[in-house]
Each structure stands twice: as C-alpha cells, then as structure tokens.
Write a protein that holds these residues in place. Sequence first.
Motif, PDB file in Angstrom:
ATOM      1  N   THR A 110       0.776  -1.235   0.000  1.00  0.00           N
ATOM      2  CA  THR A 110       0.000   0.000   0.000  1.00  0.00           C
ATOM      3  C   THR A 110       0.810   1.290   0.000  1.00  0.00           C
ATOM      4  O   THR A 110       0.278   2.349  -0.319  1.00  0.00           O
ATOM      5  CB  THR A 110      -0.906   0.059   1.240  1.00  0.00           C
ATOM      6  OG1 THR A 110      -0.084   0.122   2.406  1.00  0.00           O
ATOM      7  CG2 THR A 110      -1.831  -1.139   1.311  1.00  0.00           C
ATOM      8  N   GLN A 137     -12.079   1.506   1.275  1.00  0.00           N
ATOM      9  CA  GLN A 137     -11.519   2.855   1.318  1.00  0.00           C
ATOM     10  C   GLN A 137     -11.764   3.572   0.003  1.00  0.00           C
ATOM     11  O   GLN A 137     -12.122   4.741  -0.022  1.00  0.00           O
ATOM     12  CB  GLN A 137     -10.010   2.819   1.606  1.00  0.00           C
ATOM     13  CG  GLN A 137      -9.648   2.295   2.973  1.00  0.00           C
ATOM     14  CD  GLN A 137     -10.196   3.161   4.071  1.00  0.00           C
ATOM     15  OE1 GLN A 137      -9.922   4.350   4.124  1.00  0.00           O
ATOM     16  NE2 GLN A 137     -10.993   2.569   4.921  1.00  0.00           N
ATOM     17  N   GLU A 138     -11.598   2.861  -1.093  1.00  0.00           N
ATOM     18  CA  GLU A 138     -11.822   3.457  -2.417  1.00  0.00           C
ATOM     19  C   GLU A 138     -13.287   3.869  -2.571  1.00  0.00           C
ATOM     20  O   GLU A 138     -13.583   4.978  -3.024  1.00  0.00           O
ATOM     21  CB  GLU A 138     -11.449   2.467  -3.516  1.00  0.00           C
ATOM     22  CG  GLU A 138     -11.665   3.007  -4.903  1.00  0.00           C
ATOM     23  CD  GLU A 138     -11.323   2.034  -6.008  1.00  0.00           C
ATOM     24  OE1 GLU A 138     -11.334   2.450  -7.170  1.00  0.00           O
ATOM     25  OE2 GLU A 138     -11.050   0.854  -5.716  1.00  0.00           O
ATOM     26  N   THR A 139     -14.196   2.994  -2.178  1.00  0.00           N
ATOM     27  CA  THR A 139     -15.624   3.294  -2.289  1.00  0.00           C
ATOM     28  C   THR A 139     -16.010   4.492  -1.437  1.00  0.00           C
ATOM     29  O   THR A 139     -16.745   5.369  -1.880  1.00  0.00           O
ATOM     30  CB  THR A 139     -16.451   2.059  -1.868  1.00  0.00           C
ATOM     31  OG1 THR A 139     -16.112   0.976  -2.728  1.00  0.00           O
ATOM     32  CG2 THR A 139     -17.932   2.328  -1.953  1.00  0.00           C
ATOM     33  N   GLN A 140     -15.494   4.554  -0.218  1.00  0.00           N
ATOM     34  CA  GLN A 140     -15.868   5.606   0.721  1.00  0.00           C
ATOM     35  C   GLN A 140     -15.253   6.965   0.381  1.00  0.00           C
ATOM     36  O   GLN A 140     -15.815   7.984   0.744  1.00  0.00           O
ATOM     37  CB  GLN A 140     -15.441   5.214   2.135  1.00  0.00           C
ATOM     38  CG  GLN A 140     -16.204   4.046   2.702  1.00  0.00           C
ATOM     39  CD  GLN A 140     -15.604   3.550   4.009  1.00  0.00           C
ATOM     40  OE1 GLN A 140     -14.686   4.159   4.569  1.00  0.00           O
ATOM     41  NE2 GLN A 140     -16.107   2.441   4.500  1.00  0.00           N
ATOM     42  N   THR A 141     -14.129   6.966  -0.302  1.00  0.00           N
ATOM     43  CA  THR A 141     -13.422   8.226  -0.518  1.00  0.00           C
ATOM     44  C   THR A 141     -13.307   8.632  -1.980  1.00  0.00           C
ATOM     45  O   THR A 141     -12.632   9.609  -2.289  1.00  0.00           O
ATOM     46  CB  THR A 141     -12.009   8.159   0.099  1.00  0.00           C
ATOM     47  OG1 THR A 141     -11.265   7.128  -0.558  1.00  0.00           O
ATOM     48  CG2 THR A 141     -12.064   7.896   1.581  1.00  0.00           C
ATOM     49  N   LYS A 142     -13.956   7.898  -2.875  1.00  0.00           N
ATOM     50  CA  LYS A 142     -13.843   8.148  -4.307  1.00  0.00           C
ATOM     51  C   LYS A 142     -14.416   9.526  -4.677  1.00  0.00           C
ATOM     52  O   LYS A 142     -15.456   9.928  -4.176  1.00  0.00           O
ATOM     53  CB  LYS A 142     -14.589   7.069  -5.075  1.00  0.00           C
ATOM     54  CG  LYS A 142     -14.386   7.135  -6.574  1.00  0.00           C
ATOM     55  CD  LYS A 142     -15.174   6.043  -7.246  1.00  0.00           C
ATOM     56  CE  LYS A 142     -14.213   5.030  -7.794  1.00  0.00           C
ATOM     57  NZ  LYS A 142     -14.878   3.965  -8.542  1.00  0.00           N
ATOM     58  N   ILE A 162      -8.989  -2.065   1.384  1.00  0.00           N
ATOM     59  CA  ILE A 162      -8.590  -1.110   0.343  1.00  0.00           C
ATOM     60  C   ILE A 162      -9.790  -0.780  -0.553  1.00  0.00           C
ATOM     61  O   ILE A 162     -10.038   0.388  -0.866  1.00  0.00           O
ATOM     62  CB  ILE A 162      -7.411  -1.660  -0.490  1.00  0.00           C
ATOM     63  CG1 ILE A 162      -6.143  -1.713   0.366  1.00  0.00           C
ATOM     64  CG2 ILE A 162      -7.186  -0.823  -1.750  1.00  0.00           C
ATOM     65  CD1 ILE A 162      -4.993  -2.483  -0.285  1.00  0.00           C
ATOM     66  N   ALA A 163     -10.543  -1.798  -0.946  1.00  0.00           N
ATOM     67  CA  ALA A 163     -11.717  -1.575  -1.789  1.00  0.00           C
ATOM     68  C   ALA A 163     -12.745  -0.703  -1.064  1.00  0.00           C
ATOM     69  O   ALA A 163     -13.353   0.190  -1.676  1.00  0.00           O
ATOM     70  CB  ALA A 163     -12.344  -2.908  -2.200  1.00  0.00           C
ATOM     71  N   GLU A 191      -7.145  -6.432   1.160  1.00  0.00           N
ATOM     72  CA  GLU A 191      -7.691  -6.056  -0.150  1.00  0.00           C
ATOM     73  C   GLU A 191      -9.127  -5.560  -0.027  1.00  0.00           C
ATOM     74  O   GLU A 191      -9.512  -4.587  -0.695  1.00  0.00           O
ATOM     75  CB  GLU A 191      -7.602  -7.237  -1.119  1.00  0.00           C
ATOM     76  CG  GLU A 191      -6.184  -7.536  -1.537  1.00  0.00           C
ATOM     77  CD  GLU A 191      -6.052  -8.776  -2.394  1.00  0.00           C
ATOM     78  OE1 GLU A 191      -5.095  -8.822  -3.183  1.00  0.00           O
ATOM     79  OE2 GLU A 191      -6.879  -9.694  -2.286  1.00  0.00           O
TER      80      GLU A 191
END
Length: 66
Positions: A16, A56-61, A53-54, A50
């Motif tokens: 990461t 985090q991507e969804t929440q902060t996109k 991470i996914a 993983e």
Amino acid sequence: MNTDRYLQAKDCEELTGIPAATWRYWAHIGSGPASFKLGRRRVWRLSVVEAWIAAQETQTKTGGAA
C-alpha cells in the motif's frame, strides 16, 4: 483449505505504501483492517487488506462519471 496469505506490517507497507509503523499503530488502537497474532507476530490476511482497500476506495472516491 484456506490459501490466503498472511502479511506482516512490512508486507502491508509494500502493498500500500503506508508505513509499517502505521500498520502496527492501527493494530494497537484497533483501527484499520483486522489483524491477529500468529505466534509472536502480528499478521493481516491478504483478502482482508484487499477488502479494506476496496472499502476505502468506495468511501473516498471522487470524480468520475455520474
């Protein structure tokens, strides 16, 4: 049988870019992805990291098509 890899803090850092010390701190305060002790070592399952991470991507996109 589960074929998931077990990562140590340094492995999580390589994956990461987040410093190993941060991974250890998160484990200490109960933040970040779930971890556990395997013998004397603190480890994270690759699949859990993983998924985290996914999430985090969804929440902060930001940006992208509506």
